[in-house]
Scaffold this motif. Structure first.
Motif, short mmCIF file in Angstrom:
data_model
loop_
_atom_site.label_atom_id
_atom_site.label_comp_id
_atom_site.label_asym_id
_atom_site.label_seq_id
_atom_site.Cartn_x
_atom_site.Cartn_y
_atom_site.Cartn_z
N ARG A 157 0.82 -1.20 0.00
CA ARG A 157 0.00 0.00 0.00
C ARG A 157 0.86 1.26 0.00
O ARG A 157 0.65 2.18 -0.79
N SER A 158 1.81 1.30 0.91
CA SER A 158 2.62 2.52 1.07
C SER A 158 3.90 2.50 0.25
O SER A 158 4.50 3.55 0.01
N GLY A 159 4.33 1.31 -0.17
CA GLY A 159 5.60 1.21 -0.88
C GLY A 159 6.81 1.23 0.04
O GLY A 159 7.94 1.15 -0.44
N GLN A 160 6.61 1.32 1.33
CA GLN A 160 7.72 1.39 2.28
C GLN A 160 8.23 -0.01 2.63
O GLN A 160 7.50 -0.99 2.56
N GLU A 161 9.49 -0.04 3.03
CA GLU A 161 10.09 -1.25 3.54
C GLU A 161 10.25 -1.14 5.04
O GLU A 161 10.61 -0.08 5.56
N THR A 162 9.97 -2.23 5.73
CA THR A 162 10.16 -2.29 7.18
C THR A 162 10.93 -3.56 7.51
O THR A 162 11.01 -4.50 6.70
N ARG A 163 11.51 -3.57 8.69
CA ARG A 163 12.29 -4.72 9.14
C ARG A 163 11.74 -5.23 10.47
O ARG A 163 11.48 -4.43 11.37
N VAL A 164 11.58 -6.52 10.55
CA VAL A 164 11.07 -7.15 11.75
C VAL A 164 12.11 -8.17 12.22
O VAL A 164 12.52 -9.04 11.46
N ARG A 165 12.51 -8.03 13.48
CA ARG A 165 13.44 -9.00 14.06
C ARG A 165 12.63 -10.04 14.82
O ARG A 165 11.77 -9.71 15.63
N ALA A 166 12.90 -11.31 14.54
CA ALA A 166 12.18 -12.41 15.17
C ALA A 166 13.16 -13.44 15.70
O ALA A 166 14.25 -13.62 15.14
N ARG A 167 12.76 -14.11 16.77
CA ARG A 167 13.56 -15.23 17.24
C ARG A 167 13.48 -16.37 16.23
O ARG A 167 14.48 -17.04 15.96
N TYR A 168 12.27 -16.59 15.68
CA TYR A 168 12.08 -17.65 14.70
C TYR A 168 11.10 -17.18 13.63
O TYR A 168 10.22 -16.35 13.89
N VAL A 169 11.27 -17.73 12.43
CA VAL A 169 10.36 -17.48 11.31
C VAL A 169 9.69 -18.79 10.94
O VAL A 169 10.37 -19.81 10.73
N LEU A 170 8.36 -18.78 10.88
CA LEU A 170 7.59 -19.94 10.45
C LEU A 170 7.06 -19.62 9.06
O LEU A 170 6.20 -18.75 8.90
N ALA A 171 7.61 -20.29 8.06
CA ALA A 171 7.26 -20.00 6.67
C ALA A 171 6.14 -20.92 6.22
O ALA A 171 6.32 -22.13 6.08
N ALA A 172 4.96 -20.33 6.00
CA ALA A 172 3.80 -21.06 5.49
C ALA A 172 3.30 -20.32 4.25
O ALA A 172 2.11 -20.05 4.11
N ASP A 173 4.23 -19.99 3.37
CA ASP A 173 3.93 -19.10 2.24
C ASP A 173 3.76 -19.84 0.92
O ASP A 173 4.01 -19.30 -0.15
N GLY A 174 3.29 -21.09 0.97
CA GLY A 174 2.80 -21.75 -0.22
C GLY A 174 3.83 -22.55 -1.00
O GLY A 174 5.02 -22.56 -0.70
N ALA A 175 3.32 -23.22 -2.04
CA ALA A 175 4.14 -24.14 -2.83
C ALA A 175 5.30 -23.43 -3.52
O ALA A 175 6.36 -24.02 -3.75
N ASN A 176 5.11 -22.16 -3.87
CA ASN A 176 6.18 -21.37 -4.50
C ASN A 176 6.85 -20.48 -3.46
O ASN A 176 7.19 -19.33 -3.74
#
Length: 534
Positions: A157-176
């Motif tokens: 929407r805004s075109g901005q980039e943000t950064r998020v720091r996480a202890r863990y990333v759970l990737a459930a973003d599909g077959a591709n």
């Protein structure tokens, strides 16, 4: 290392059923999560059509089963019908076991419902923040001692980039999966099997279906499926060569059968590829893959989404244990050890489903071309029972990992065992298996006693210490009615230690010698890969 704009224990990438279920499970375990989804809103497409009995057991624990059932089809729609056209009589039919009627092996019944009907219920099941229209475009893992990973997100929407720091990333973003590709994780399996098109349309087809309901109608010219109890249909068929100029209403009308006066009002059209892959790794440092990102399962048999739901049910309690400090990070390695064999077994079954479905459709088209009819030519469907009676696969998965304590003296099993076959399910309390459903009281199952903690089921709580101190691990001692002891292979003072995901972690057929607190401490510390008993 880029500075993060926000920090969160778990970042979930992907807002489909698997990501939304993970969000609800983590919140139940007291873990803050942020879910990001590149699309601006939930998908309006029906996609997955089946919530199987094991998934409904998980949603029962989350308090969602009644809501999901209320928006789903009646149980009699848990059936598949085979016809030459939708106007013709069945030449074969098969029940979806665990869907069209209750089964004694579970306190719940699965349902036929569309994914776009399921997802809003899952979204409302937790208060954790959601960011739709935010696409993950980069990952940068910090040094191990920094205990984090930074995700770069692009806001559409805004075109901005943000950064998020996480202890863990759970990737459930599909077959591709963008995450899987960025990490360079390869895949095995057949890959892209075929291109298909889903046409969502409105039409009154009640004259052919109202008296013979089904969740799926297979025909030689495509698959028809009712979408919602109040109306709507989908037609699934191989994508034609000139799809850009196709007359979709005309194609649907021809598939319905010659002479039909029904005109389909086409609402949406979606082209998609049927993929069949399993990721080579489910864990890469602080990133864990789940759902289609870990395994893309062909839709035939309704196994794909449900396998992903079982993934996060296995994973989320382990993440909670690590983040809350009562589990070691090595526990996360058991996620891949336990779930990857299930994914391979499920993929093999779904690929076989698909090949046989296509074979039956092709054979029937050829018979019709040469003048055969359903009444004059016998249609062999050896696969209907094998591939739609799936309790062995759905309820029979058994884990072999460091998070399971095998019975003393039990011989080691060969690699790749421990996953149920498609049709046969034999309840077992052997460590690694799903705890069988047994009624503890009216409307309260053994499966209702697990989920929020470890559970010790025993016919004799006093001998195990009803107030046993097992800090830091969450544990509840639950009385097991004496009449169930024999079916659980327990003596009068035996016990089962059931993990939060409902799988048996350890079994004592009789009370072991020594102090019960020490015995439980050793078992819990071994299973969770932490603590003084490890």
């Amino acid at each position: 290392m880029p500075v993060a704009d926000a920090e969160v224990p778990v970042l979930i990438v992907g807002g489909g059923p698997v990501g939304l279920t993970a969000r609800a499970l983590l919140e139940r375990w007291g873990v803050r999560a942020l879910l990001v989804e590149k699309h601006a809103e939930l998908s309006p497409f029906p996609r997955a059509r089946l919530v199987n009995v094991r998934s409904m057991e998980i949603y029962r624990q989350l308090g969602l089963a009644a809501t999901i059932t209320a928006g789903a089809f009646a149980p009699e729609y848990g059936r598949i019908r085979f016809r030459d056209t939708l106007q013709d009589r069945d030449f074969a039919t098969a029940a979806m076991v665990g869907i069209n009627a209750p089964v004694p092996e579970s306190p719940v019944t699965g349902v036929v419902t569309s994914q776009d009907r399921l997802e809003p219920a899952l979204r409302a099941a937790a208060d954790a923040p959601l960011r739709f229209g935010a696409e993950l475009i980069g990952l940068a893992e910090e040094a191990e001692e920094a205990e984090g990973i930074v995700a770069v997100l692009a806001d559409h929407r805004s075109g901005q980039e943000t950064r998020v720091r996480a202890r863990y990333v759970l990737a459930a973003d599909g077959a591709n999966s963008t995450v899987r590709q960025q990490l360079g994780i390869g895949t095995t399996g057949p890959g892209a099997m075929a291109g298909f098109t889903t046409v969502v349309f409105d039409a009154d087809l009640s004259r052919w279906c109202a008296d013979q309901p089904a969740g799926v109608y297979f025909t030689p010219h495509g698959v028809f499926a009712p979408l919602y109890p109040e109306g709507g249909w989908a037609w699934f068929a191989p994508t034609p060569e000139d799809a850009a100029h196709a007359d979709w209403a005309g194609l649907v009308a021809r598939a319905l059968g010659p002479g039909t006066e029904v005109r389909a009002e086409v609402l949406r059209v979606q082209h998609w590829t049927m993929n069949a892959i399993v990721a080579e790794h489910f864990r890469h440092g602080r990133v864990l893959l789940a759902g289609d990102a870990a395994h893309a399962i062909p839709i035939t048999g309704g196994l794909g989404m449900n396998t992903g739901i079982a993934d996060v049910h296995n994973l989320c309690w382990k993440l909670a244990g690590v983040l809350h400090g009562w589990a070691g990070t090595d526990l996360l390695d058991t996620y891949e050890t336990e779930r990857q064999p299930v994914a391979h077994r499920t993929l093999r079954q779904a690929v076989a489903n698909t090949h046989l479905m296509m074979e039956v459709q092709s054979r029937r088209r050829e018979q019709l071309r040469t003048g055969g009819t359903a009444s004059s030519v016998r249609i062999e469907l050896p696969w209907s029972e094998q591939y739609f009676a799936q309790l062995g696969l759905v309820l029979g998965a058994a884990y072999r990992s460091a998070a399971v304590l095998a019975d003393a003296g039990a011989p080691p099993e060969p690699a790749g065992t421990g996953v149920g076959t498609g049709t046969n399910y034999v309840p077992s309390t052997e460590p690694g298996h799903r705890m069988p459903h047994l009624w503890l009281a009216r409307s309260r199952s053994t499966l209702d006693a697990v989920g929020e903690r470890f559970t010790l089921l025993t016919p004799d709580p006093p001998s195990w210490g009803q107030r046993t101190a097992t800090a830091p691990w969450p544990l509840r001692i639950e009385p097991l009615p004496g009449e169930h002891a024999g079916s659980c292979d327990l003596g009068p003072d035996g016990a089962l230690l059931v993990r939060p995901d409902g799988h048996v972690g350890a079994r004592w057929c009789s009370r072991p010698p020594g102090d019960s607190t020490t015995v439980l401490h050793q078992a819990l510390s071994t299973i969770t890969r932490s603590g003084p008993g490890r």
